[in-house]
Structure formats: C-alpha cells, structure tokens
Design an enzyme around this catalytic site. Structure first.
Site, PDB file in Angstrom:
ATOM      1  N   ASP A  40      33.676   1.872  18.109  1.00 51.34           N
ATOM      2  CA  ASP A  40      33.767   3.158  18.794  1.00 51.34           C
ATOM      3  C   ASP A  40      35.128   3.810  18.632  1.00 51.34           C
ATOM      4  OD1 ASP A  40      31.219   2.871  19.584  1.00 51.34           O
ATOM      5  OD2 ASP A  40      31.601   2.726  21.723  1.00 51.34           O
ATOM      6  N   ASP A  76      31.218  -3.019  22.134  1.00 57.85           N
ATOM      7  CA  ASP A  76      30.440  -2.206  23.057  1.00 57.85           C
ATOM      8  C   ASP A  76      28.928  -2.343  22.929  1.00 57.85           C
ATOM      9  OD1 ASP A  76      29.332  -0.214  24.596  1.00 57.85           O
ATOM     10  OD2 ASP A  76      30.704   1.340  23.970  1.00 57.85           O
ATOM     11  N   LYS A  77      28.300  -1.704  21.949  1.00 54.68           N
ATOM     12  CA  LYS A  77      26.835  -1.692  21.874  1.00 54.68           C
ATOM     13  C   LYS A  77      26.270  -2.908  21.186  1.00 54.68           C
ATOM     14  CE  LYS A  77      28.376   1.042  20.068  1.00 54.68           C
ATOM     15  NZ  LYS A  77      29.804   0.713  20.108  1.00 54.68           N
ATOM     16  N   CYS A  82      39.310  -5.042  22.321  1.00 55.01           N
ATOM     17  CA  CYS A  82      40.508  -4.430  22.902  1.00 55.01           C
ATOM     18  C   CYS A  82      40.850  -5.051  24.249  1.00 55.01           C
ATOM     19  CB  CYS A  82      40.325  -2.925  23.034  1.00 55.01           C
ATOM     20  SG  CYS A  82      40.146  -2.100  21.434  1.00 55.01           S
ATOM     21  N   GLU A 114      30.668   8.780  23.166  1.00 55.84           N
ATOM     22  CA  GLU A 114      31.819   8.516  24.035  1.00 55.84           C
ATOM     23  C   GLU A 114      32.860   9.585  23.757  1.00 55.84           C
ATOM     24  OE1 GLU A 114      31.832   3.705  24.694  1.00 55.84           O
ATOM     25  OE2 GLU A 114      33.377   4.620  23.461  1.00 55.84           O
ATOM     26  N   SER A 139      34.343   6.248  27.003  1.00 57.27           N
ATOM     27  CA  SER A 139      34.868   4.943  26.605  1.00 57.27           C
ATOM     28  C   SER A 139      35.259   4.161  27.844  1.00 57.27           C
ATOM     29  CB  SER A 139      36.090   5.131  25.710  1.00 57.27           C
ATOM     30  OG  SER A 139      36.843   3.942  25.616  1.00 57.27           O
TER      31      SER A 139
END
Length: 563
Positions: free
Chosen positions: A78, A120-121, A191, A441, A467
């Site tokens: 992302d 994320d996804k 992150c 996002e 985000s």
C-alpha cells in the site's frame, strides 16, 4: 486424509507420477500433504524475507511427519501504491488472494494449510480463502521491521508521509526529508507502528490461529524462525487430530481478536477485514458488534502512529499474551488455540512480566474506550468508522462547513494550495468500494493535514478508507457510498456537518426537503467509476458490497464445500 483423493489406488498412478516429477518419493506422497501459501515477492518489505521463513516452516512440517508443498500468491504494498492509480488495486487484491488460496488447495486436495504472509490485505485475503476451505490451518506472519532513528527519535513510514507537507510549507528542508526517508524503514518486515499489517497479525494471534508472539516477534529474529518451525510441526498435529479451521473461527474468537485490536489502538481497516473474514467463516458479525466492543474495551497501549511506542516495544513489554492477560475478564478464555488447549492455558504458560509503561492495566487505560468508534447519522445511515484514540481532543466534537471533493487528488491539490481552512470538514467522495472502485487508502490527504498547519483543526470524512498510519479526525467507510446515491453524493460546499464521536453521530445538517430537491435534480445521472481499463476493477465495482458489509464480492458466497 483429504489428499487420498489424489494419491490412493491404481487410478491415481498418473497423479503420483506427476508428484514424483517434482522430487517427491513414495514415502513423501504417503504423508499428510501440507500446503504453504507464501506471499513472497522482491518488492514489498514485509515479504522479501518470507522465503527464508518458508524454509523453517517446511523443516517443521517434515519434522512433524508431513510433506510441505509451497505455492505463491500476490502482494500489493500500500505504501508504494499510495497516491496514484495503483492504489485502486489494493483492496480488490484481497479477493484475488482469497480465491487463489481457495482454488489451489481445492484443486490439489491438501490436508492442511500454513498461511505465510504479512501486510494489509494479504493476510486477510489468505484468511478468507482458508475459511472457505475449512482445512486445518495455521498462520505464520512475517513480523515487524524495526523503527528507524533520526537524531535520537524513533521514525517510521508515517513520519516520512507527515514530513512531506512540512517541506511543501517551507518548515523542513528537502535534505532533512531525505535523511528521514533513508532511515525510516531500516529493514525487512511490516512497518513498525500499529498500522494495518501489525493490527491484523495481533488479531490473528489473539484469535488463536497463530502461535504466541507471532504477532510481535521481530522479522529478523531467532524467535521468529522458531515460531515458523514450530508452526510447521503443529499443523501436522492439526491434520492428524482433524482439527479444521472452523474450530478457531467461532464468534468468540472474532470477539477476542477485535477486542485486542481495540486495546492496541488498531487500524480502521481491521473492521473491513474482520467483517469479510467472518462472512467467509459463516459467522454473524456486524458493524453493531464493532460499535459495542469499541465502547466497552479500554485502550491499553499507546502505539504509533498516535502514540510513542512501536511493535518492538510491545514485544519486549509482554507481546499479545501480556496484553491479553492485562485485559482479564474482557476476553473469552475458553476458546481453542492452535498449539492445543484453550486461551487460558496459553496465558498461564506465557506468564512473563509486563512492562506497564507500554501495556497499561485495564484499571489505568490510555483511553476508556477502544480505538474504533462507529458513527451513524444523516450523512452515514449505514455507518462510518474513526480511530477515535488518534483524534485530538478538540476535534472529538466538531461542527463546520463542508469542503467537497470528488477525488483524493483534487483534495490534495486544494490542501497544497492553501484552499482548505481551519474548521472545515473535508468531504472526499466517490472513493468507496464501487465508486473508487476499490476504496483507496488515502494517506496523502490525511498526512497533509496531520503533518501540516491544519493538524487538529480540520476533519476529513470519506466513503473511502485510510492507511493504518493515519491519525486525526479522519472518518472513513461512510455507507451508503456516494456512487450508489448515499447522502455523501448530496453534500455541497458550505453545508454544515456535525461530528460527535463520543455520541457516535455524523450528521449532514441540511433540511430533508432540500435534500429531496437535490435527489430529484440528480435523477438519471448515475456515477460511472473510472476503472482505468482494468477488467478486474470493472467486475469488482459491479459485484462489491458496501463497506458496512466488509466490501466483499456479493456474488461469491461462502459455499462451505471444503476440500
């Protein structure tokens, strides 16, 4: 075993012949066959080391008496996709990942499954695909990267994004930004803050689907490799004992996971992903449940981007087990966990000391309520969400004039030109699941606000999403979205917007008669999303549900056929 369908009897000699071509021998074929879904690639920091972890998982599977077979799926970063048309691919990629995991395992009749993922996804997509299969399943996440350091201060990806407006406003030199850029992300892993990747890793551990400390152990650590190896061994036990994933995805597991996400100040994206995951698991789990949990769960750890601590701090402070012990009776301790026994058993085994500077007692929380609040009202009849623990106190209740934009890009340009003023309520619409399409996002506009002169002075409301690195009065997932005729499509510049986060209210304070006139004037003018010539985005826009349902593809129901 399920794999008997592809390997037993005379009729399966051709199938076994193909397996032998891959290097397997008769003994390998006879054992439980464990699929390892690996989202490794060379362009995403959370994934570049997953091939190394895969070796540890495989050694564990072999040690446990199984045969590991690895396959891959995609991973969109992302941060790299942010701020341009590539972000339209982000959330839709979750469906591709879910389908690829389901189809690979269904086609090859694997006996068990290890999900090796990060970010994320990708993890939510894998969980969704695994839920459809109902195979014995265990999750190994890639782990967090370390924070960077500039002049003795911790920095991470959100620091870089928030430094950009400082340069544009003349408050920081480009050389300083370059220094932050070089140091913010010092190595592999997800992150370092409590962004979506680490939120979902923590939730997965809390649900009992991964081993203790899987959500926080550093990406490059002996503990992480040990977790991978032990997970490989454990999945064979799950196959032997015929313990399918459904035993770890009951409503109580979902509530435990959500409560831990709330206590950690987790990302708003966890709402989308948990709604979607629960749907595939056949569990009734609604936005009302999120609201109830958010109201009753105290926030116990002040994590980046809204607080001073990173995932390394959380790990050293006691990790997810330490947090869960601090939550006490808020959790259901009778749910099963993948290593065997119940959650209570796990927490008794993992009874190390807890650093109260990082993980607070439930009697002394950072905030009385959890990270996510659900707002409803005339602007969001089907709800919207906000990370309330990252909102300045002055903005928890706010009323101001709407400043309306029909895309993220037009909003960012207006902010950079100084056209957004203190007190405004920025509306970014046509960025929802259908309208985007793909619910981008939008860290660019939120970081422009939170990192610039408008910090704590402007609210942002959108039918898109944010985000996990976002902070401030940013309300997303507003439903129904503008593209399907939701109230967002009727807002005009200057309309008064009322936000009352403690009371759960998001209102467009325009008389009903005026809104009816606006509806009539819009009749026959359907919004057509720009799908950028991408066939998948066109299909996605046609099939996707609202954010209040998890932005899932409505046509693809949970067949529950298993493998």
């Amino acid at each position: 075993m399920r794999s008997d369908k592809i390997k037993r009897g005379v009729d399966r000699a051709p199938h076994r012949s193909l397996m032998r071509a891959t290097g397997l021998d008769g003994s390998d074929i006879d054992k439980p066959i464990i699929g390892i879904a690996n989202s490794y690639n060379e362009f995403v920091p959370g994934h570049v080391h997953l091939n190394d972890l895969s070796k540890d998982v495989k050694s564990g599977v072999k040690h446990g008496g199984g045969t590991p077979v690895e396959f891959n799926t995609i991973a969109v970063d992302d941060g790299i996709a942010m701020g341009h048309e590539g972000m339209f691919a982000s959330l839709p990629s979750r469906e591709i990942i879910a389908d690829s995991v389901e189809l690979q395992c269904f086609a090859h009749q694997f006996d068990g499954l290890v999900l090796l993922s990060s970010c994320d996804k990708i993890l939510p997509g894998m969980l969704m695909g695994a839920a459809r299969l109902k195979l014995p399943t265990l999750v190994v996440t890639g782990g967090p990267m370390e924070s960077g350091c500039v002049d003795g201060t911790k920095v991470d990806l959100s620091t870089v994004f928030e430094a950009v407006p400082k340069v544009k406003q003349g408050e920081m030199a480009e050389e300083e930004l370059l220094d932050i850029e070089r140091k913010a992300c010092p190595g592999v892993g997800s992150c370092a803050g409590m962004f979506t990747a680490n939120t979902m890793s923590a939730i997965t551990e809390a649900m009992g689907l991964s081993l203790p400390f899987s959500g926080t152990a550093p990406a490059r650590s002996t503990q992480r490799t040990n977790i991978a190896h032990e997970s490989g061994k454990e999945i064979v036990n799950k196959v032997t004992d015929e313990q399918g994933m459904e035993g770890f995805t009951r409503k109580e597991n979902f509530f435990n996971g959500l409560k831990v996400g709330m206590a950690l100040g987790g990302s708003t994206n966890m709402v989308l992903h948990l709604l979607a995951f629960a749907r595939e698991a056949g569990v009734t789990f609604r936005l009302e449940d999120v609201d109830k949990v958010g109201t009753t769960t105290p926030h116990l750890a002040s994590m980046s981007p809204a607080g001073p601590h990173d995932i390394g701090d959380l790990h050293q402070a006691g990790g997810i087990p330490g947090l869960m012990r601090s939550m006490g009776d808020d959790l259901n301790g009778n749910v099963r966990v993948v290593e065997g026994g119940t959650l209570l058993d796990r927490l008794e085994r993992e009874s190390g000391e807890v650093d109260r500077e990082v993980i607070r007692e439930s009697t002394d929380p950072v905030h009385e309520s959890g990270s996510i609040a659900v707002l409803e009202g005339s602007l969001a009849p089907a709800g919207g969400v906000v990370k309330q623990t990252a909102v300045d106190k002055e903005m928890l209740s706010h009323q101001g004039p709407a400043r309306v934009f029909d895309s993220e890009e037009s909003c960012v340009k207006a902010i950079d030109r100084g056209e957004v003023k203190a007190g405004d309520v920025v509306i970014i619409r046509y960025e929802g699941p259908k309208g985007g399409p793909g619910m981008r996002e939008m860290l660019a506009p939120t970081s422009r606000i939170s990192g610039g002169k408008l910090a704590g002075k402007v609210a942002l409301v959108t039918d898109g999403r944010f985000s996990g690195a976002t902070r401030g009065a940013a309300i997303g997932h507003v439903a129904p979205e503008a593209a399907v005729g939701g109230p967002m499509s009727l807002v005009r510049d200057g309309d008064p917007i009322k936000i009352d986060i403690p009371s759960g209210i998001l209102d467009l304070e325009v008389p009903k008669k005026e809104l009816e006139k606006r509806k009539v004037s819009r009749e026959g003018r359907e919004y057509t999303p720009n799908t950028h010539g991408r066939k998948f985005l066109a299909r996605y826009s046609h099939l996707v549900s609202g954010a209040d349902k998890g932005a899932v593809l409505e046509t693809f129901s949970n067949g529950g056929g298993g493998a």
